[in-house]
Scaffold this active site. Structure first.
Site: not given
Length: 187
Positions: A51, A46-48
Protein backbone atom coordinates in the site's frame (compact mmCIF):
# COMPACT_ATOMS: atom_id res chain seq x y z
CA UNK A 1 -12.96 -19.59 -14.92
CA UNK A 2 -11.55 -16.31 -16.19
CA UNK A 3 -12.83 -12.97 -14.95
CA UNK A 4 -11.72 -11.12 -18.10
CA UNK A 5 -14.69 -9.18 -19.47
CA UNK A 6 -16.74 -9.65 -16.28
CA UNK A 7 -18.67 -6.57 -15.22
CA UNK A 8 -17.96 -5.47 -11.67
CA UNK A 9 -21.05 -6.26 -9.61
CA UNK A 10 -23.09 -3.56 -7.94
CA UNK A 11 -21.70 -2.54 -4.58
CA UNK A 12 -21.91 0.27 -2.07
CA UNK A 13 -19.46 0.49 0.83
CA UNK A 14 -17.72 2.84 3.21
CA UNK A 15 -14.17 3.98 2.59
CA UNK A 16 -11.55 5.86 4.52
CA UNK A 17 -10.03 8.54 2.30
CA UNK A 18 -8.11 11.73 3.05
CA UNK A 19 -8.94 11.64 6.75
CA UNK A 20 -12.67 11.13 6.31
CA UNK A 21 -15.30 8.46 5.70
CA UNK A 22 -16.92 8.40 2.28
CA UNK A 23 -19.37 6.12 0.53
CA UNK A 24 -18.01 4.50 -2.64
CA UNK A 25 -20.16 2.49 -5.03
CA UNK A 26 -19.99 0.79 -8.38
CA UNK A 27 -21.52 3.99 -9.80
CA UNK A 28 -18.21 5.76 -9.07
CA UNK A 29 -16.46 3.52 -11.62
CA UNK A 30 -18.52 4.59 -14.62
CA UNK A 31 -16.50 6.33 -17.31
CA UNK A 32 -13.17 5.98 -15.44
CA UNK A 33 -10.23 3.62 -15.31
CA UNK A 34 -9.94 1.92 -11.95
CA UNK A 35 -7.58 -0.42 -10.15
CA UNK A 36 -8.79 -2.58 -7.27
CA UNK A 37 -6.04 -3.84 -4.99
CA UNK A 38 -7.28 -6.46 -2.55
CA UNK A 39 -5.14 -7.31 0.46
CA UNK A 40 -5.72 -9.67 3.41
CA UNK A 41 -5.94 -7.36 6.42
CA UNK A 42 -4.90 -4.13 8.10
CA UNK A 43 -2.14 -4.25 10.73
CA UNK A 44 -0.23 -6.97 8.88
CA UNK A 45 3.23 -7.23 7.35
CA UNK A 46 3.35 -7.41 3.54
CA UNK A 47 0.23 -5.26 3.14
CA UNK A 48 1.71 -1.94 4.30
CA UNK A 49 4.71 -2.39 1.97
CA UNK A 50 2.36 -2.81 -0.98
CA UNK A 51 0.00 0.00 0.00
CA UNK A 52 2.94 2.33 0.64
CA UNK A 53 4.38 1.47 -2.77
CA UNK A 54 0.99 2.25 -4.35
CA UNK A 55 0.84 5.50 -2.42
CA UNK A 56 4.19 6.55 -3.85
CA UNK A 57 2.94 5.75 -7.37
CA UNK A 58 -0.54 7.25 -6.89
CA UNK A 59 0.29 10.57 -8.63
CA UNK A 60 1.32 8.61 -11.74
CA UNK A 61 -2.00 6.72 -11.73
CA UNK A 62 -3.85 10.02 -11.33
CA UNK A 63 -1.96 11.52 -14.31
CA UNK A 64 -3.39 8.80 -16.55
CA UNK A 65 -6.91 9.17 -15.14
CA UNK A 66 -6.93 5.98 -13.08
CA UNK A 67 -8.29 5.73 -9.54
CA UNK A 68 -6.86 3.22 -7.07
CA UNK A 69 -9.10 1.47 -4.57
CA UNK A 70 -7.39 -0.64 -1.92
CA UNK A 71 -9.76 -3.05 -0.25
CA UNK A 72 -9.75 -5.56 2.57
CA UNK A 73 -12.43 -7.28 4.61
CA UNK A 74 -11.73 -4.84 7.46
CA UNK A 75 -14.09 -1.98 8.29
CA UNK A 76 -13.50 1.67 7.44
CA UNK A 77 -13.00 2.24 11.18
CA UNK A 78 -10.11 -0.23 11.16
CA UNK A 79 -8.61 1.54 8.13
CA UNK A 80 -8.71 4.82 10.07
CA UNK A 81 -7.15 3.24 13.16
CA UNK A 82 -4.33 1.79 11.02
CA UNK A 83 -3.85 5.19 9.37
CA UNK A 84 -3.57 6.84 12.79
CA UNK A 85 -0.71 4.59 13.98
CA UNK A 86 1.28 3.77 10.83
CA UNK A 87 3.55 6.28 9.10
CA UNK A 88 3.31 4.21 5.91
CA UNK A 89 -0.49 4.18 5.86
CA UNK A 90 -0.66 7.90 6.72
CA UNK A 91 0.78 8.60 3.23
CA UNK A 92 -2.20 7.01 1.45
CA UNK A 93 -4.43 9.43 -0.49
CA UNK A 94 -6.48 6.90 -2.47
CA UNK A 95 -9.73 5.39 -1.07
CA UNK A 96 -9.35 2.42 1.30
CA UNK A 97 -12.57 0.45 0.84
CA UNK A 98 -14.17 -1.63 3.58
CA UNK A 99 -15.61 -5.06 2.77
CA UNK A 100 -16.78 -6.49 6.10
CA UNK A 101 -19.65 -8.35 4.39
CA UNK A 102 -17.15 -9.98 1.98
CA UNK A 103 -19.52 -9.22 -0.93
CA UNK A 104 -16.93 -7.36 -3.03
CA UNK A 105 -14.12 -9.84 -2.34
CA UNK A 106 -16.44 -12.68 -3.32
CA UNK A 107 -17.52 -10.88 -6.52
CA UNK A 108 -13.86 -10.53 -7.57
CA UNK A 109 -13.13 -14.17 -6.66
CA UNK A 110 -10.46 -13.44 -4.02
CA UNK A 111 -12.29 -14.31 -0.80
CA UNK A 112 -10.75 -17.00 1.41
CA UNK A 113 -14.07 -17.99 3.01
CA UNK A 114 -12.71 -20.04 5.92
CA UNK A 115 -10.46 -17.16 7.00
CA UNK A 116 -12.66 -14.19 6.12
CA UNK A 117 -9.71 -12.60 4.30
CA UNK A 118 -8.91 -11.70 0.69
CA UNK A 119 -6.07 -12.98 -1.42
CA UNK A 120 -3.73 -10.38 -2.92
CA UNK A 121 -5.62 -9.52 -6.08
CA UNK A 122 -4.96 -6.63 -8.48
CA UNK A 123 -7.70 -5.86 -11.00
CA UNK A 124 -7.74 -3.32 -13.82
CA UNK A 125 -11.27 -2.15 -14.65
CA UNK A 126 -12.02 -0.21 -17.82
CA UNK A 127 -14.43 2.76 -18.05
CA UNK A 128 -17.23 0.35 -18.98
CA UNK A 129 -16.84 -1.40 -15.62
CA UNK A 130 -15.28 -4.58 -17.03
CA UNK A 131 -12.28 -6.41 -15.63
CA UNK A 132 -9.67 -6.40 -18.40
CA UNK A 133 -6.59 -7.60 -16.50
CA UNK A 134 -5.93 -9.17 -13.15
CA UNK A 135 -3.37 -10.98 -11.07
CA UNK A 136 -3.96 -12.94 -7.87
CA UNK A 137 -1.16 -13.88 -5.48
CA UNK A 138 -1.08 -15.99 -2.36
CA UNK A 139 -0.79 -14.12 0.92
CA UNK A 140 3.01 -14.08 1.19
CA UNK A 141 3.80 -12.59 -2.24
CA UNK A 142 3.85 -8.80 -2.53
CA UNK A 143 3.15 -6.84 -5.70
CA UNK A 144 4.90 -4.05 -7.61
CA UNK A 145 3.04 -0.80 -8.35
CA UNK A 146 5.33 0.00 -11.30
CA UNK A 147 4.22 -3.13 -13.13
CA UNK A 148 0.58 -2.45 -12.30
CA UNK A 149 0.93 1.08 -13.67
CA UNK A 150 2.56 -0.28 -16.83
CA UNK A 151 -0.34 -2.69 -17.32
CA UNK A 152 -2.90 0.11 -16.97
CA UNK A 153 -0.96 2.21 -19.50
CA UNK A 154 -0.87 -0.74 -21.91
CA UNK A 155 -4.61 -1.36 -21.42
CA UNK A 156 -5.35 2.30 -22.11
CA UNK A 157 -3.18 2.24 -25.23
CA UNK A 158 -4.88 -0.88 -26.59
CA UNK A 159 -8.32 0.61 -25.82
CA UNK A 160 -7.40 3.75 -27.78
CA UNK A 161 -5.60 1.93 -30.62
CA UNK A 162 -7.58 -1.27 -31.18
CA UNK A 163 -5.49 -2.28 -34.18
CA UNK A 164 -2.26 -2.39 -32.13
CA UNK A 165 -1.03 -4.49 -29.22
CA UNK A 166 1.68 -4.00 -26.62
CA UNK A 167 4.52 -6.55 -26.51
CA UNK A 168 6.34 -7.75 -23.39
CA UNK A 169 7.85 -5.00 -21.25
CA UNK A 170 6.13 -2.32 -23.36
CA UNK A 171 6.34 1.19 -21.90
CA UNK A 172 4.52 4.31 -23.17
CA UNK A 173 6.24 5.63 -26.26
CA UNK A 174 7.79 2.28 -27.15
CA UNK A 175 7.03 0.42 -30.35
CA UNK A 176 3.81 -1.57 -30.56
CA UNK A 177 2.76 -4.38 -32.85
CA UNK A 178 0.05 -4.38 -35.48
CA UNK A 179 -1.19 -7.97 -35.73
CA UNK A 180 -1.46 -9.27 -39.25
CA UNK A 181 -0.39 -11.95 -41.66
CA UNK A 182 2.94 -10.19 -42.24
CA UNK A 183 3.95 -10.81 -38.58
CA UNK A 184 3.12 -14.52 -38.43
CA UNK A 185 6.34 -16.42 -37.69
CA UNK A 186 8.47 -13.26 -37.81
CA UNK A 187 8.66 -12.49 -34.08
Amino acid sequence: MSLIGKKVGDFKTQAFVNGDFKEVSSEDLKGKWSVFVFYPADFTFVCPTELGDLSDAYPEFQKIGCEIYSISTDTHFTHKAWHDVSDTIKKIKYPMLADPTHKISEDFGVLIEEEGLSLRGSFIVNPEGEIIAYEVNSLGIGRNSSELLRKVQAAQFVAAHGDQVCPAKWEPGAETLKPGLNLVGKL
